[in-house]
Design a protein around this motif. Structure first.
Motif, short mmCIF file in Angstrom:
data_model
loop_
_atom_site.label_atom_id
_atom_site.label_comp_id
_atom_site.label_asym_id
_atom_site.label_seq_id
_atom_site.Cartn_x
_atom_site.Cartn_y
_atom_site.Cartn_z
N ASP A 31 20.11 34.62 -58.12
CA ASP A 31 18.72 34.30 -58.44
C ASP A 31 17.94 33.92 -57.19
OD1 ASP A 31 16.59 33.90 -60.32
OD2 ASP A 31 16.88 31.73 -60.03
N ARG A 32 18.55 33.14 -56.30
CA ARG A 32 17.89 32.78 -55.04
C ARG A 32 17.60 34.02 -54.20
NH1 ARG A 32 21.46 27.63 -53.04
NH2 ARG A 32 20.68 26.15 -54.58
N GLU A 33 18.58 34.92 -54.13
CA GLU A 33 18.38 36.15 -53.35
C GLU A 33 17.25 36.98 -53.93
OE1 GLU A 33 20.92 40.03 -51.88
OE2 GLU A 33 21.98 38.24 -52.58
N GLN A 34 17.18 37.07 -55.25
CA GLN A 34 16.10 37.81 -55.90
C GLN A 34 14.75 37.17 -55.55
OE1 GLN A 34 16.56 40.13 -58.78
NE2 GLN A 34 14.37 40.43 -59.03
N GLN A 35 14.68 35.86 -55.59
CA GLN A 35 13.43 35.18 -55.26
C GLN A 35 13.04 35.41 -53.80
OE1 GLN A 35 13.99 31.07 -56.31
NE2 GLN A 35 13.71 31.43 -58.51
N MET A 36 14.01 35.40 -52.90
CA MET A 36 13.73 35.66 -51.49
C MET A 36 13.20 37.08 -51.29
SD MET A 36 14.12 32.97 -49.70
CE MET A 36 14.18 33.62 -48.05
N ASN A 37 13.79 38.05 -51.97
CA ASN A 37 13.33 39.44 -51.88
C ASN A 37 11.90 39.57 -52.39
OD1 ASN A 37 15.71 40.32 -50.77
ND2 ASN A 37 16.57 41.00 -52.72
N GLU A 38 11.60 38.92 -53.50
CA GLU A 38 10.24 38.97 -54.04
C GLU A 38 9.26 38.30 -53.08
OE1 GLU A 38 10.38 37.21 -57.92
OE2 GLU A 38 11.49 38.89 -58.78
N LEU A 39 9.67 37.18 -52.48
CA LEU A 39 8.80 36.49 -51.53
C LEU A 39 8.54 37.35 -50.30
CD1 LEU A 39 7.32 33.82 -50.96
CD2 LEU A 39 9.40 33.03 -49.82
N GLU A 40 9.57 38.03 -49.79
CA GLU A 40 9.40 38.93 -48.63
C GLU A 40 8.46 40.08 -48.98
OE1 GLU A 40 13.25 40.18 -47.39
OE2 GLU A 40 13.76 38.22 -46.52
N MET A 41 8.59 40.63 -50.18
CA MET A 41 7.71 41.72 -50.60
C MET A 41 6.28 41.23 -50.72
SD MET A 41 10.02 43.84 -53.32
CE MET A 41 8.72 45.01 -53.63
N GLN A 42 6.09 40.00 -51.19
CA GLN A 42 4.75 39.45 -51.32
C GLN A 42 4.12 39.22 -49.94
OE1 GLN A 42 4.61 35.62 -53.22
NE2 GLN A 42 2.46 35.87 -53.83
N ALA A 56 4.92 40.81 -47.20
CA ALA A 56 4.68 42.13 -46.61
C ALA A 56 3.41 42.75 -47.18
CB ALA A 56 5.88 43.03 -46.86
N SER A 57 3.16 42.58 -48.44
CA SER A 57 1.95 43.16 -49.02
C SER A 57 0.70 42.41 -48.54
CB SER A 57 2.03 43.15 -50.55
OG SER A 57 1.97 41.83 -51.04
N LEU A 58 0.82 41.10 -48.27
CA LEU A 58 -0.33 40.35 -47.76
C LEU A 58 -0.63 40.72 -46.31
CD1 LEU A 58 0.29 36.77 -49.20
CD2 LEU A 58 -1.47 38.39 -49.88
N LEU A 59 0.40 41.02 -45.54
CA LEU A 59 0.22 41.38 -44.13
C LEU A 59 -0.17 42.85 -43.95
CD1 LEU A 59 3.16 39.40 -42.54
CD2 LEU A 59 0.74 38.81 -42.53
N GLY A 60 -0.07 43.63 -44.99
CA GLY A 60 -0.49 45.01 -44.93
C GLY A 60 0.60 45.99 -44.56
N THR A 61 1.80 45.55 -44.40
CA THR A 61 2.87 46.49 -44.10
C THR A 61 3.43 47.03 -45.42
OG1 THR A 61 4.52 44.72 -44.09
CG2 THR A 61 3.50 45.31 -41.98
N PRO A 62 3.82 48.29 -45.43
CA PRO A 62 4.36 48.85 -46.67
C PRO A 62 5.70 48.21 -47.02
CG PRO A 62 4.57 50.42 -44.88
CD PRO A 62 3.79 49.25 -44.37
N PRO A 63 5.95 47.97 -48.29
CA PRO A 63 7.23 47.36 -48.69
C PRO A 63 8.39 48.30 -48.40
CG PRO A 63 5.99 48.03 -50.64
CD PRO A 63 5.11 48.26 -49.44
N GLN A 64 9.49 47.71 -48.01
CA GLN A 64 10.69 48.51 -47.72
C GLN A 64 11.48 48.70 -49.00
OE1 GLN A 64 12.76 46.34 -44.76
NE2 GLN A 64 11.24 46.71 -43.17
N LYS A 65 12.01 49.92 -49.11
CA LYS A 65 12.79 50.22 -50.31
C LYS A 65 14.24 50.33 -50.00
CE LYS A 65 9.19 52.37 -52.93
NZ LYS A 65 8.77 53.49 -53.68
#
Length: 100
Positions: free
Chosen positions: A78-89, A91-100
């Motif tokens: 669950d912590r890892e999932q939250q960290m991934n979501e936070l990184e994606m958020q 990245a989207s605020l900074l304007g870089t495309p999310p990594q898949k």
């Protein structure tokens, strides 16, 4: 009066003889089938008691194992999932495309 027998007894009935209900009840209670049925019921109760006791022990072992091994794994995932979501958020605020 002599033909009536003892005083207080019913005609045609010997006071030493038991009633039909009493005789049937005695023959049933002294039946080997009833004795065997009681023995089987007693044995079944002992087996059920042992089964419940061992099942309780197994449930205790399974529950404690789950708490010690599985719950921390679920929390970490669950912590890892939250960290991934936070990184994606971020990245989207900074304007870089999310990594898949």
């Amino acid at each position: 009066m002599a033909s009536q027998g003892r005083r207080g007894s019913l005609p045609g009935r010997n006071p030493k003889n038991e009633g039909i209900l009493s005789r049937v009840s005695n023959s049933i209670s002294q039946s080997p089938i009833l004795f065997q049925g009681r023995q089987v019921a007693s044995d079944a109760a002992v087996v059920a008691k042992k089964l419940f006791k061992s099942t309780g022990r197994a449930a205790w072992m399974a529950g404690t194992t789950f708490l010690i091994l599985i719950v921390p794994l679920i929390i970490e995932m669950d912590r890892e999932q939250q960290m991934n979501e936070l990184e994606m958020q971020h990245a989207s605020l900074l304007g870089t495309p999310p990594q898949k």
